[in-house]
Design a protein around this motif. Structure first.
Motif, PDB file in Angstrom:
ATOM      1  N   UNK A   3       5.252  -4.304  26.142  1.00 57.26           N
ATOM      2  CA  UNK A   3       5.252  -5.535  25.369  1.00 57.26           C
ATOM      3  C   UNK A   3       4.534  -5.368  24.046  1.00 57.26           C
ATOM      4  N   UNK A   4       5.010  -6.074  23.032  1.00 58.55           N
ATOM      5  CA  UNK A   4       4.353  -6.104  21.718  1.00 58.55           C
ATOM      6  C   UNK A   4       4.211  -7.561  21.287  1.00 58.55           C
ATOM      7  N   UNK A   5       3.013  -7.935  20.878  1.00 56.09           N
ATOM      8  CA  UNK A   5       2.791  -9.236  20.236  1.00 56.09           C
ATOM      9  C   UNK A   5       2.521  -8.970  18.767  1.00 56.09           C
ATOM     10  N   UNK A   6       3.319  -9.552  17.905  1.00 52.53           N
ATOM     11  CA  UNK A   6       3.116  -9.397  16.468  1.00 52.53           C
ATOM     12  C   UNK A   6       2.327 -10.596  15.955  1.00 52.53           C
ATOM     13  N   UNK A   7       1.065 -10.351  15.631  1.00 52.60           N
ATOM     14  CA  UNK A   7       0.159 -11.429  15.228  1.00 52.60           C
ATOM     15  C   UNK A   7      -0.484 -11.111  13.886  1.00 52.60           C
ATOM     16  N   UNK A   8       0.299 -10.515  13.001  1.00 51.48           N
ATOM     17  CA  UNK A   8      -0.201 -10.173  11.674  1.00 51.48           C
ATOM     18  C   UNK A   8       0.025 -11.310  10.688  1.00 51.48           C
ATOM     19  N   UNK A 101      11.740   0.475  27.708  1.00 48.41           N
ATOM     20  CA  UNK A 101      12.268  -0.693  27.008  1.00 48.41           C
ATOM     21  C   UNK A 101      11.085  -1.489  26.464  1.00 48.41           C
ATOM     22  N   UNK A 102      11.378  -2.469  25.616  1.00 50.41           N
ATOM     23  CA  UNK A 102      10.270  -3.196  24.980  1.00 50.41           C
ATOM     24  C   UNK A 102      10.639  -4.654  24.739  1.00 50.41           C
ATOM     25  N   UNK A 103       9.650  -5.516  24.910  1.00 49.95           N
ATOM     26  CA  UNK A 103       9.775  -6.932  24.565  1.00 49.95           C
ATOM     27  C   UNK A 103       8.864  -7.207  23.381  1.00 49.95           C
ATOM     28  N   UNK A 104       9.407  -7.861  22.376  1.00 47.56           N
ATOM     29  CA  UNK A 104       8.635  -8.279  21.214  1.00 47.56           C
ATOM     30  C   UNK A 104       8.568  -9.794  21.196  1.00 47.56           C
ATOM     31  N   UNK A 105       7.363 -10.344  21.040  1.00 46.34           N
ATOM     32  CA  UNK A 105       7.204 -11.790  20.910  1.00 46.34           C
ATOM     33  C   UNK A 105       6.302 -12.058  19.717  1.00 46.34           C
TER      34      UNK A 105
END
Length: 291
Positions: A3-8, A101-105
């Protein structure tokens, strides 16, 4: 799946509130905004998560979340100092993703609805290509818009079209197979100098490997990136929590119900915050689920 959380980003639409603090650390109800996307990944049974933020905000996120071990997960951190597009998350996070595999939120997106857990579980098990999540909106011309055929296969993808072919806005939750890392690395920056997530999705679409899940009526998707939407999100959360007596995106409860931690560990987490209503809720959930 990783998982990736994009919080930039600098949260300019929320200035001056975000001049000194990350948007994703602002409160939505009685918890920081970052809890909402974090809970989405946890509900998808994802335990290895990369949080991407600015260098300025790194220590604050670490102070809040640590390495995630208290929740039975593992959180790593990476820096994106300037907005360079959502797809850059896969370049920054390539080592984190590895062969999975990857999930981006997106860190400012809030998802809530009946059967959301079941929907996540059914879509993360075997991702063939990419899976996007569409939400019906009244003003689709403001968003990326997806059109599907009867089987749910994505047949067109438009960015802020003047005449949308559907009312399904593409939300900030994306599931990809491992190929997304190479796709992102080979993207050319757009006219605004960013690696666009739409270009990633169009790559999958052109090869017939993109699918769109309609979140449907009765579901809530909120993008808390403006003062108005931040207030709407807080009002929504408060109304449901007060009416139902449950907390939305309580990460300690999610960890307990997913089996990441046991009831004793959950109770101790709540006990550390026992002077707050949130902490008392965590303790009550732990007592309820104790063997």
């Amino acid at each position: 799946m990783k998982g990736i959380i994009l919080a930039g980003g600098s949260g300019t639409r929320l200035h001056p509130i975000t001049v000194s603090v990350s948007k994703q650390l602002l409160p939505v109800g009685d918890k920081p905004m970052i809890y909402y996307p974090l809970s989405v990944l946890m509900l998808a049974d994802i335990k290895e998560i990369l949080l991407i933020c600015t260098e300025r905000d790194l220590d604050q996120f670490r102070r809040l979340l640590g390495d995630g071990s208290q929740l039975g997960i593992h959180i790593d951190y990476a820096v994106q100092n300037r907005p360079a597009g959502l797809a850059e998350a896969f370049v920054i996070g390539a080592d984190h993703v590895g062969d999975d595999d990857v999930a981006l939120v997106l860190g400012d997106n809030i998802f809530h609805g009946y059967h959301f857990y079941d929907m996540l579980q059914s879509n993360v098990r075997d991702v063939q290509g990419c899976v996007l999540f569409g939400y019906p909106v009244e003003d689709p011309e403001r968003y990326g818009v997806g059109e599907t055929d009867a089987s749910g296969r994505l047949v067109s993808l438009e960015e802020k079209p003047a005449r949308p072919r559907s009312d399904l806005a593409i939300t900030g939750l994306y599931l990809y197979d491992n190929e997304v890392v190479d796709i992102a690395k080979n993207l050319r920056p757009s006219a605004r100098g960013e690696l666009e997530i739409t270009d990633v999705n169009r790559n999958y679409l052109a090869r017939g490997r993109a699918r769109l899940v309609d979140l449907g009526r009765g579901f809530a998707w909120l993008d808390a990136g403006t003062p108005e939407s931040l207030l709407q999100a807080a009002q929504y959360v408060r109304t449901l929590e007060e009416r139902q007596g449950v907390r939305i995106a309580c990460v300690e409860e999610v960890a307990l119900r997913m089996g990441f931690i046991d009831a004793d560990s959950c109770y101790r987490l709540g006990e550390k915050m026992s002077q707050s209503g949130y902490g008392q809720y965590v303790m009550s959930v732990a007592r309820e689920m104790a063997p």
